[in-house]
Scaffold this active site. Structure first.
Site, mmCIF file in Angstrom:
data_model
loop_
_atom_site.group_PDB
_atom_site.id
_atom_site.type_symbol
_atom_site.label_atom_id
_atom_site.label_comp_id
_atom_site.label_asym_id
_atom_site.label_seq_id
_atom_site.Cartn_x
_atom_site.Cartn_y
_atom_site.Cartn_z
ATOM 1 N N ASP A 507 0.830 -1.205 0.000
ATOM 2 C CA ASP A 507 0.000 0.000 0.000
ATOM 3 C C ASP A 507 0.869 1.261 0.000
ATOM 4 O OD1 ASP A 507 -2.320 1.479 0.127
ATOM 5 O OD2 ASP A 507 -3.078 0.556 1.962
ATOM 6 N N ASP A 579 -10.755 2.274 -3.301
ATOM 7 C CA ASP A 579 -11.308 2.003 -1.969
ATOM 8 C C ASP A 579 -12.823 2.069 -1.998
ATOM 9 O OD1 ASP A 579 -9.060 1.382 -0.621
ATOM 10 O OD2 ASP A 579 -8.868 3.271 0.465
HETATM 11 C C1 DGJ Z 1 -5.812 1.954 2.044
HETATM 12 C C2 DGJ Z 1 -6.192 0.779 1.198
HETATM 13 O O1 DGJ Z 1 -6.670 1.209 -0.032
HETATM 14 C C3 DGJ Z 1 -7.211 -0.066 1.960
HETATM 15 O O2 DGJ Z 1 -7.646 -1.117 1.162
HETATM 16 C C4 DGJ Z 1 -6.581 -0.558 3.230
HETATM 17 O O3 DGJ Z 1 -5.542 -1.440 2.938
HETATM 18 C C5 DGJ Z 1 -6.068 0.607 4.050
HETATM 19 N N1 DGJ Z 1 -5.241 1.486 3.288
HETATM 20 C C6 DGJ Z 1 -5.321 0.133 5.254
HETATM 21 O O4 DGJ Z 1 -4.774 1.155 5.979
#
Ligand code: DGJ
Length: 823
Positions: A507, A579
C-alpha cells in the site's frame, strides 16, 4: 504479388526507404523521415498502409510547401518554404520557428535555450535493446549511464528496435530516440535518452517521453480523472485551438489524472472508428499536453511532470526518460483497448503471476479495520474456507501499536497482543483451513510516532520537519537514499519470510508534499530530481523483492487507485482499483480502467451492504457480478453473514471458478455504459452498464447487464454480446433466479391468504422460506444474430403482475449471462 516478397514484407517491422523510416506492427504503421534540413518530420501514425521498396512512400505522406507562410520564421534561407510551425515533428526543438510546445526544455552552459535536433544516424535491431540490456519494458528510469552506444544484445521475439541518434545543432548534446515495435500487440513504445557530450552541466527542465504530431485537429480527447474512491472518471473534450494540460503533481501517478489517455476521431464508437491510446511506464508525477497550433496541427506530448522537475546533466552523463506507450486501432475504443490489454499482459507484466490465474481471496480490511486479533481473523478465515475462498489476507493493523493510522508505520514487528503466535502461527492455522495466506504492508511510509522516525528523521522526504504538511498522519521515506532502499528491502524480506506468505498487498497512502530529499542535499544534487529518483529507488526495491520472493503474488495499492500505472504493473501484476467497493460506482471505475488495462490487473471485491463508502444497499448478486470482472475476492465480515448469504457466496465462488479463465485471459468488450453515448431509448440512456468477456477461442462468453434505476412499464431489454463467431451456434443461459419476496413489500398481500404486515416477523419468515422461481434464459442462436439483433431478455417487472417468466430487475440490479458454443 510475388509471394516471396509478400512474406518478406510481413516479417519486416522496421524499414528505411530512402530517407523515410517505416515501422509496422500487424495492423498499424508509423512513419517519419529525415528532412532535407536534417530534422525529423513525423509523417503518419494509423491503420496499416502499404510501403514497398522502390515506391516513394514519402510522396504521399509528405506535405508540400510552396511559399514562406506569412510572418512565420523560416528555417534557413536555402529552405525558405519550411516553417517548423507547419511541419509535424518527431522530436520538437525550440526557438527555431516552432512556436508550439517543445518536447524538451533545457539550459545550455552558456545560457542558450534554443535546440535544433539534427539527425545523425540509425540502427535497426532484432528484439528489444536498451541501454541496460533489459528485455522488457519495465519502468526502469535509470541512473544516468555513460553507455549510450554500448547496447547489450538481448532479444525478445516479435519486437524490433530502431535507434535514431540526433545531435543538438551547435551544442554538446545528443539524443537517442529508441522505438520498440511490438508486432502482435500493435503497440509502439519510445524511449528518450539525452547525453551531455561536453564538460559543463546542462540543466534539463522538461523531457517529454512521447510526442505525436497530427496534421489536423479533428479529435476527441478522453482523459481519466478522479479522487480517492472516485477513480477513472472519463472526461471527453473536442480539440479546438489552444490546448489541454493534464497530469499529476502529487509525486505519484495519482487518481487525479491517470497517465493513460485517448484521442479519437469524433465519430468513433466503442467498435468503429480510429482511436489512439497513450500511456507512460512511470509511477511519478506526469504530464500530458495536447495543443492545436495556428495551422490547426495537433501536438501530443506526454512524460514526466515538468512542474517541480529539474535535472542536472553533468558532462559525459546520460539522462533516460520513462518509456512512452502508444497504440492505434480503426476498430473503435474496444479495438484500441484490445491492443493495450495484449501489450500489458504479454510485455509489461512479469514473473510467475503474470499469466497465472489469481486465487479468490478474502481481505480483512472492511471486515474488521484495525480491530484484528488472531481469534477474530481465524473466525473469519474459517467462514471463508467454508465457502471456497482460496487466499486469506490480513490487512492493516498487525504490527507495532497499529490501532489507528497514527502509529507504527516503519516498525514492522508483529503486535504480540493481537497475534500471540506471530505471523507464522496465524499463517499455519490459515493453511490448515485449506487456504494460502497473505498480508498488508506499507513499506514506503513512516509515522512520526514510530521508532524508525525517532532513529532516522533524516530518512524522510521533508524540508522542515516541524513544519511538514501532513497526510494520513504519515510521511514518505526518502527512497532516493540507497541506505533507505537497503533498509526497506531487508525489513520487508524479514516480514515476507516470517511465515508461509503467498500474497502481499503493498500500500502507499499519501501524496508527497514539501518535496525535499535530505540525501540529494547531501549529494549536492538539485531537489528537482527528487520525484524521478524516488521512483528509481522504489523500482529498485520492487525489482529486488520480487526477485527474492518470486512465488509471492504482489498487489499494488495506493488508497485504492492513487498509483495505478504501468510502472507498478511492471513489477506487481495487479492493483487494488479503488477504496470504493460500492458495485454501482465500481462498475464505472472498472469500466474506466478497462480502456487501458486488462481485467486481471484490477482487483475487485464484494463488500457488505450498506456499502461503507456510499451507504448504498445493492443486492449481493450485483456486487458479485461486478467484482467478477476483475481479480476477484471478498472484503466483508463473512463470520457474521447469514446462512443464506453464505450459501449464495458459496455458489458465486463456484460460478467464478468455472469461468475464471475467461475473466482472466478473455477479450473484454465494453457495450452500453452510464455515459450513455451509445444508448438509444429512454431505458438505456446512461442507465446501463453492459460488458462481454469472451475466451480466446471465442467459444465461451460471460456478459453483464447492470441497471442503475428501475424504469416503469418497460418490459423489453436486449443484451448485445460482442466478439462471438458469426457462424457459430451458441447456447445462451443465465443463473436460475429465485425472487426475494421482500422486494415486493406489502404487495405480498395481493396473493397472501392472510394479511402480512410489511417487515413483520411473518413477512421475514415468509421471505425466508418462500422463494418463487424467477426467469430462466435458455436460447440457441448463431453468433451473428445474437450480436446484430441482440438477445431479447425475459420481460421485466412492469407493475402489473408477476410470474416465473418475469425479470425482477429493480434499482441497482444486474445479471450475468453465459454464452457457450454448442459444438
Ligand atoms: C488503504 C487501502 O486502499 C485499503 O484497502 C486498506 O488497505 C487501508 N489502506 C489500510 O490502511
Amino acid at each position: 504479388m510475388d509471394r516471396k516478397f509478400e512474406i518478406l514484407e510481413e516479417r519486416i517491422l522496421i524499414q528505411k526507404i530512402n530517407s523515410t523510416f517505416v515501422l509496422n506492427t500487424e495492423k498499424t504503421t508509423y512513419a517519419f523521415r529525415v528532412m532535407e534540413t536534417g530534422q525529423l518530420e513525423h509523417l503518419y501514425y494509423g491503420a496499416k498502409i502499404r510501403s514497398m521498396e522502390g515506391h516513394e512512400t514519402a510522396g504521399i505522406l509528405v506535405e508540400r510547401h510552396a511559399f514562406q507562410p506569412g510572418t512565420n520564421v523560416i528555417l534557413d534561407p536555402d529552405h525558405d518554404t519550411f516553417t517548423m510551425n507547419d511541419i509535424c515533428q518527431e522530436l520538437s526543438g525550440s526557438g527555431r520557428g516552432d512556436t508550439g510546445e517543445a518536447a524538451i526544455e533545457l539550459i545550455f552552459p552558456d545560457g542558450c535555450q534554443t535546440i535544433d535536433w539534427i539527425y545523425d544516424k540509425f540502427e535497426i535491431q532484432d528484439g528489444r535493446h536498451d541501454l541496460e540490456g533489459k528485455t522488457l519494458p519495465g519502468a526502469h528510469v535509470l541512473e544516468e549511464k555513460q553507455r549510450l552506444e554500448e547496447n547489450e544484445k538481448k532479444t525478445v521475439a516479435g519486437v524490433q528496435t530502431l535507434n535514431i541518434y540526433l545531435k543538438a545543432k551547435n551544442e554538446n548534446l545528443t539524443a537517442l530516440l529508441q522505438y520498440f515495435v511490438w508486432e502482435d500487440s500493435n503497440v509502439i513504445t519510445r524511449k528518450l535518452y539525452l547525453k551531455n557530450t561536453g564538460e559543463q552541466p546542462v540543466e534539463i527542465r522538461k523531457a517529454m517521453s512521447g510526442q505525436l504530431d497530427f496534421a489536423d485537429h479533428d479529435f476527441r480527447l478522453s482523459s481519466f480523472h478522479g479522487a480517492w474512491t472516485r477513480e477513472m472518471e472519463k472526461a471527453d473534450m473536442l480539440l479546438t485551438s489552444g490546448g489541454y494540460r493534464g497530469g499529476s503533481r502529487t509525486g505519484n501517478s495519482s487518481a487525479d489524472t491517470n497517465p493513460f489517455f485517448m484521442l479519437a476521431r469524433p465519430s468513433a464508437t466503442e467498435d468503429t472508428g480510429l482511436v489512439y491510446g497513450m500511456n507512460l511506464i512511470y509511477s511519478g508525477s506526469h504530464e500530458e499536453a495536447i495543443s492545436v497550433n495556428i495551422f490547426g496541427k495537433t501536438r501530443v506530448l506526454w512524460g514526466i511532470q515538468r512542474e517541480g522537475f529539474t535535472y542536472r546533466l553533468d558532462g559525459g552523463r546520460i539522462f533516460e526518460a520513462p518509456e512512452a506507450v502508444m497504440t492505434v486501432s480503426k476498430n473503435g475504443y474496444n479495438g484500441m483497448s484490445h491492443n493495450m490489454h495484449k501489450f500489458v499482459r504479454d510485455h509489461v507484466l512479469t514473473g510467475k503471476w503474470a499469466k497465472k490465474e489469481r486465487p479468490v481471496l478474502l481481505n480483512s480490511w472492511e471486515a474488521a479495520y484495525f480491530k484484528i486479533s488472531e481469534s477474530k481473523l481465524l473466525n473469519l478465515a474459517k467462514a471463508a474456507s467454508e465457502v471456497g475462498v482460496e487466499l486469506f489476507v490480513m490487512d492493516d493493523g498487525w504490527f507495532g501499536e497499529r490501532n489507528d493510522d497514527k502509529h507504527s508505520l516503519g516498525d514492522w514487528d508483529v503486535n504480540k497482543k493481537k497475534l500471540p503466535h506471530g505471523i507464522k502461527g496465524l499463517a499455519d492455522k490459515v493453511k490448515k483451513l485449506g487456504m494460502s495466506f497473505g498480508l498488508w504492508v506499507e513499506p514506503e511510509m513512516v509515522n512520526v510516532e514510530s521508532k524508525l522516525y525517532m532513529e532516522h528523521p533524516e530518512w524522510v522526504l521533508q524540508h522542515i520537519a516541524e513544519d511538514h504538511a501532513e497526510g494520513r498522519n504519515q510521511r514518505v521515506l526518502d527512497l532516493v537514499n540507497p541506505e533507505v532502499q537497503k533498509w526497506l528491502i531487508e525489513t520487508m524480506s524479514k516480514v515476507f519470510s516470517s511465515g508461509d506468505i503467498s500474497y502481499v498487498k503493498w500500500d502507499m497512502n499519501r501524496n508527497m508534499s514539501d518535496i525535499y530529499s535530505p540525501y540529494l542535499k547531501k549529494e549536492g544534487r538539485p531537489q528537482g530530481e527528487t520525484v524521478l529518483r524516488y521512483m528509481q529507488g522504489l523500482y529498485a526495491c520492487m525489482a529486488e523483492l520480487t526477485k527474492r520472493f518470486p512465488d509471492i503474488l504482489f498487489e499494488g495499492c495506493a488508497s485504492g487507485g492513487n498509483r495505478f500505472d504501468l510502472g507498478i504493473l511492471s513489477y506487481f501484476p495487479q492493483i487494488w482499483g479503488s477504496d470504493d467497493t460500492d458495485a454501482i460506482c465500481r462498475a464505472e471505475i472498472q469500466n474506466g480502467y478497462s480502456y487501458g488495462y486488462p481485467l486481471s490487473c484490477v482487483s475487485a471485491h464484494v463488500s457488505s451492504a450498506p456499502n461503507h463508502q456510499t451507504l448504498r444497499v445493492t443486492p449481493l448478486e450485483t456486487r458479485f457480478d461486478v467484482a467478477a470482472f476483475g481479480s476477484f475476492g471478498y472484503e466483508l465480515n463473512l463470520a457474521d453473514a447469514s446462512k443464506d448469504e453464505k450459501e449464495k457466496i458459496k455458489s458465486q465462488i463456484e460460478t467464478y471458478k468455472k469461468y475464471r479463465s475467461v475473466f482472466f485471459q478473455g477479450d473484454f468488450y465494453r457495450g452500453r455504459s452510464y455515459q450513455g453515448n451509445l444508448s438509444n431509448g429512454y431505458e438505456l440512456r446512461g442507465n446501463l452498464m453492459e460488458w462481454t468477456v469472451i475466451s480466446e477461442d471465442q467459444r465461451t462468453a460471460v456478459c453483464l447487464i447492470l441497471q442503475k434505476e428501475q424504469v416503469p412499464n418497460m418490459q423489453q431489454l436486449r443484451l448485445y454480446p460482442k466478439g462471438l463467431l458469426e457462424n457459430q451456434k451458441y447456447h445462451f443461459t443465465n443463473i436460475p433466479q429465485r425472487v426475494n419476496l421482500k422486494m415486493f413489500g406489502d404487495l405480498v398481500n395481493t396473493v397472501a391468504p392472510v394479511h402480512v404486515k410489511q417487515d413483520s416477523m411473518t413477512h421475514n419468515l415468509l421471505a425466508k422460506f418462500v422463494k418463487p422461481d424467477g426467469e430462466t434464459e435458455d436460447l440457441y442462436a448463431y453468433g451473428d444474430s445474437m450480436m446484430e439483433n441482440g438477445i431479447p431478455l425475459s420481460p421485466a417487472y412492469s407493475g402489473t403482475g408477476f410470474n416465473e417468466k418475469t425479470r425482477v430487475f429493480g434499482d441497482f440490479t444486474s445479471r450475468l449471462y453465459f454464452i457457450q458454443a454448442t459444438n
